[in-house]
Motif scaffolding. Structure first.
Motif, PDB file in Angstrom:
ATOM      1  N   UNK A  95       0.893   6.585  22.565  1.00  0.00           N
ATOM      2  CA  UNK A  95       1.090   5.327  21.695  1.00  0.00           C
ATOM      3  C   UNK A  95       2.513   5.355  21.375  1.00  0.00           C
ATOM      4  N   UNK A  96       3.266   6.642  21.155  1.00  0.00           N
ATOM      5  CA  UNK A  96       4.511   6.614  20.504  1.00  0.00           C
ATOM      6  C   UNK A  96       5.619   6.152  21.436  1.00  0.00           C
ATOM      7  N   UNK A  97       5.367   6.238  22.731  1.00  0.00           N
ATOM      8  CA  UNK A  97       6.604   5.765  23.491  1.00  0.00           C
ATOM      9  C   UNK A  97       5.795   4.438  24.639  1.00  0.00           C
ATOM     10  N   UNK A  98       4.645   4.043  23.937  1.00  0.00           N
ATOM     11  CA  UNK A  98       4.124   2.810  24.922  1.00  0.00           C
ATOM     12  C   UNK A  98       4.981   1.481  24.412  1.00  0.00           C
ATOM     13  N   UNK A  99       5.228   0.538  25.543  1.00  0.00           N
ATOM     14  CA  UNK A  99       5.933  -0.588  25.157  1.00  0.00           C
ATOM     15  C   UNK A  99       4.968  -1.678  24.378  1.00  0.00           C
TER      16      UNK A  99
END
Lengths: 588, 158
Positions: free
Chosen positions: A105-109
């Motif tokens: 989630x932290x790096x998801x677009x």
């Protein structure tokens, strides 16, 4: 109408027979959580495979929990939507889904805009008690759409959008059991399929499995390059939705703040695709009248109805599915491409710059525009007329990255000459808008009379297929409008069968037109948002002094100084295009 | 994916099948079944032809083909080997027999040897549980097969 009385969470409910528990609950303010389920009112979009089981409820007298999205109400039914049994089951279901979902989630677009993430928060999931294998599927990167199928939860919304709403049919559930995934035929990449890049799969995906190709870094590189003059154009529908990226009410017009933010981002010239939309009307309107008048003189070979050609997903659609009719659409390029062609000739000449030193960036509500800029016929010696196309969402991201307090910006205007526009061009952003703009200009050219009223309410609305007859001073002009490619297909089948009686047809690939484009802020299934954007577009038009494309003083000047006349020699070179037969042939 | 050219007579045969089914979308599985009978397997080109004939999307056809284990996109070998993995055969060591076929032929289940001679697949029960574990090669049935027998069975076909 037969009615059914039931009880949901101890409250009496009266609804029409055939209503689902989910819909019945909504009428009394009970929002049963759902995930795979999605319904777009008025858009013929309903996805309810009943697969995720997040919407389960307890029905008295029934042994198993019932999926609320698929279970119809019955007389005297007693439903509990949040009993301990229900809540536990719902959480278990959610944990099982999450146990096979990458925790990125932290790096998801999609982070912050993800239905799966929101639901996990709403259900208060704090741990995932199930461990097991993680599925890994083939990824796919096309010029417009990125598919990271490890993040797919098999809700099938993209399939419904692609196959039923758009009738494009490039997606299907494949394999079985744990291997199941949504994919193209033979798991080929999208750019080897008949994908139109309309982006409606992206618009409805609840997770980060489907996203757009991010080009914001390319734009930043151009802005940082001192040898480049960077010109930006913004499509009509962007101004009616960009505010949502910053928490504003849907339907808030942010034209002035958008221009201001683009200047702050460092663009050298802040221009408007609306200018090119006015230009499109001059060309397409003239082409329409040309064909119409030939037809009226008895020319049997003339191709009617004329079809609009502004929408790149629609162009892809007929190139793949109806190539035998590729002579029917207008040859006018889309506004995005007309803008690029004029910016890299007329405007570059004014700046005394070479076309290669200009970088044209477009901000579009659309993902197909990303593909359109890469088409070879829109390049001169390898240099594209439009270099980079970003979506409304990507512009929002760029503004946030640049620490700009969007809501606090003061309104600014576009630069001249390519930033001037009329109300006719703004309405390009909604279904019915292009043809209304064309009618405003074509009427005056054809009849030589001034229009008394420029609002053609008979062309407006949200119905998938609309038709109207406009009186051109005694000459009835029959107009068809379709939005959503499934609706477009119906009108095309009629033309193919020789049953069509229209003179002109407007087609936009996305439901609602560009306001509902695949690059717009996510609507999460709320059609009201699209309607508010549409109202905003018409409000912007009504507020303009000039509302007919041919009244745009900078368009007049462009023809005087540079182009000559609409559909003239230079226009044909710069502003018109041709189409390809992309239908797959079976070799025997 | 390599493009292959389909033989015209087989294409016509498949078109006739579609005609017999009135090009009905609902008959997709039956048409695919017949197509596999005609071509021996279902390469992409055959699926495209079926999609075109029944007016359904290629993705949909592929979805169905990839769902059912009966359908294959890989041509069967000249001598298709099937190892029964039904309960009776399984408990009597069918998996060890399968492993031996895989080892000797250097293929996975569902694959065909590069020379096109053998293909290996699994099936569920041939109705000869008394002979478990059972292997079929083409139409011939072998009973009470042990891993040691595998080499000899293959030798019969070389």
């Amino acid at each position: 109408m037969e009615i059914v009385k039931l009880t949901i969470d101890n409250k009496p409910v009266v609804v029409e027979k055939g209503t689902t528990i989910l819909e019945a609950a909504k009428t009394i303010g009970v929002n049963i959580p759902s995930l795979c389920y999605m319904k777009l009112e008025d858009m013929d979009f309903e996805n309810k495979p009943g697969g995720c089981r997040v919407c389960v409820v307890e029905v008295e007298g029934r042994r198993n929990l019932a999926p609320a999205c698929k279970s119809e109400v019955t007389e005297g039914m007693v439903v509990n939507t949040h009993s301990v049994r229900v809540v536990n089951a719902r959480r278990t279901v959610m944990e099982l889904i999450l146990s096979d979902h990458p925790a990125e989630c932290l790096t998801c677009a999609k982070s912050g805009k993800c239905d799966l993430q929101t639901l996990a928060q709403d259900l208060g999931i704090r741990e995932i008690r199930y461990e097991g294998e993680q599925s890994h599927y083939k990824g796919d990167e096309s010029p417009a759409i990125i598919r990271e199928m490890d993040k797919c939860i098999m809700c099938r919304r993209c399939e419904t959008a692609c196959n039923e709403v758009q009738t494009v049919g490039v997606l299907s559930g494949i394999n079985r059991g744990f291997e199941s995934v949504v994919a193209t035929a033979f798991e080929m990449d999208l750019d080897h399929s008949a994908c139109t890049y309309c982006g409606q799969c992206v618009a409805v995906c609840p997770t980060g499995a489907l996203t757009e190709r991010d080009s914001t870094n390319k734009v930043l590189d151009a802005l940082m390059d001192p040898s480049k003059t960077v010109v930006v154009q913004t499509a009509p529908a962007v101004r009616a939705a960009l505010g949502e990226e910053f928490g504003m009410e849907p339907g808030t017009l942010v034209t002035g703040k958008m221009a201001s933010s683009l200047r702050k981002l460092g663009f050298d010239y802040v221009f408007d695709t609306d200018f090119a939309a006015d230009l499109t009307i001059m060309e397409e309107g003239t082409e329409l009248l040309g064909r119409l008048n030939k037809f009226l003189k008895g020319d049997k070979d003339v191709k009617l109805p004329i079809l609009t050609s502004c929408c790149p997903a629609w162009v892809n659609f007929f190139e793949h599915n109806f190539p035998e009719m590729k002579e029917i659409p207008s040859t006018a390029k889309s506004p995005q491409q007309m803008f690029g062609a004029i910016a890299k000739t007329y405007f570059a000449d004014q700046l005394k710059k070479k076309r290669e030193d200009l970088v044209v960036v477009s901000v579009m509500p659309c993902l197909a525009k990303k593909y359109e800029v890469s088409r070879d016929e829109f390049k001169v010696n390898g240099d594209p007329d439009v270099n980079i196309s970003i979506s409304t969402r990507e512009l929002g991201q760029m503004i946030r990255n640049a620490n700009i307090d969007f809501a606090a910006l003061t309104d600014e205007d576009f630069d001249r000459p390519l930033g001037e526009s009329t109300g006719a061009s703004v309405i390009f952003g909604t279904t019915g808008g292009v043809i209304e703009a064309a009618v405003r200009t074509a009427y005056e050219i054809q009849t030589g009379q001034e229009l008394e009223k420029v609002d053609f309410h008979e062309l407006r609305g949200m119905e998938g297929i609309r038709e109207a007859t406009i009186d051109f001073a005694g000459l009835p002009i029959r107009i068809g409008i379709a939005h959503g490619l499934g609706n477009a297909r119906k009108l095309l089948e009629d033309i193919k069968a020789g049953k069509s009686e229209f003179h002109a047809i407007e087609i936009m690939a996305c439901p609602g037109g560009c306001i509902g484009g695949g690059g717009q802020p996510y609507h999460h299934g709320n059609v009201e948002i699209l309607k508010k954007r549409q109202q905003a577009i018409y409000a912007e038009d009504a507020g303009k002094t000039l509302r007919k494309s041919h009244d745009n003083p900078y368009i007049k000047k462009l023809y005087e100084e540079f182009l000559g006349e609409p559909c003239g020699h230079k226009s044909h070179d710069l502003l018109h295009t041709y189409y390809f037969d992309k239908k797959k042939k079976i070799e025997i | 994916m390599a493009n292959i050219k389909l033989p015209a007579n087989k294409v016509q045969e498949l078109k006739d099948v579609c005609e017999k089914f009135n090009h009905d979308k609902g008959e997709l599985i039956n048409v695919l079944h017949a197509a596999q009978g005609i071509f021996g397997y279902l390469p992409a080109e055959v699926q495209e032809l079926v999609a075109d004939q029944l007016n359904v999307s290629i993705a949909h056809v592929y979805g169905v083909v990839s769902f059912y284990s009966f359908f294959t996109m890989i041509p069967k070998g000249e001598h298709p080997i099937s190892i029964c993995m039904g309960t009776a055969c399984y408990v009597r060591g069918a998996e060890k027999v399968l492993d031996e076929f895989k080892r000797l032929l250097n293929v996975k289940v569902g694959e065909t040897t590069p020379d096109g001679m053998f293909s290996v697949s699994c099936l569920r029960c041939v109705g000869a549980c008394g002979l478990a574990p059972v292997v079929t090669v083409g139409e011939k049935v072998y009973g009470r097969v042990s891993p040691e027998d595998v080499k000899g069975i293959l030798a019969e076909y070389k």
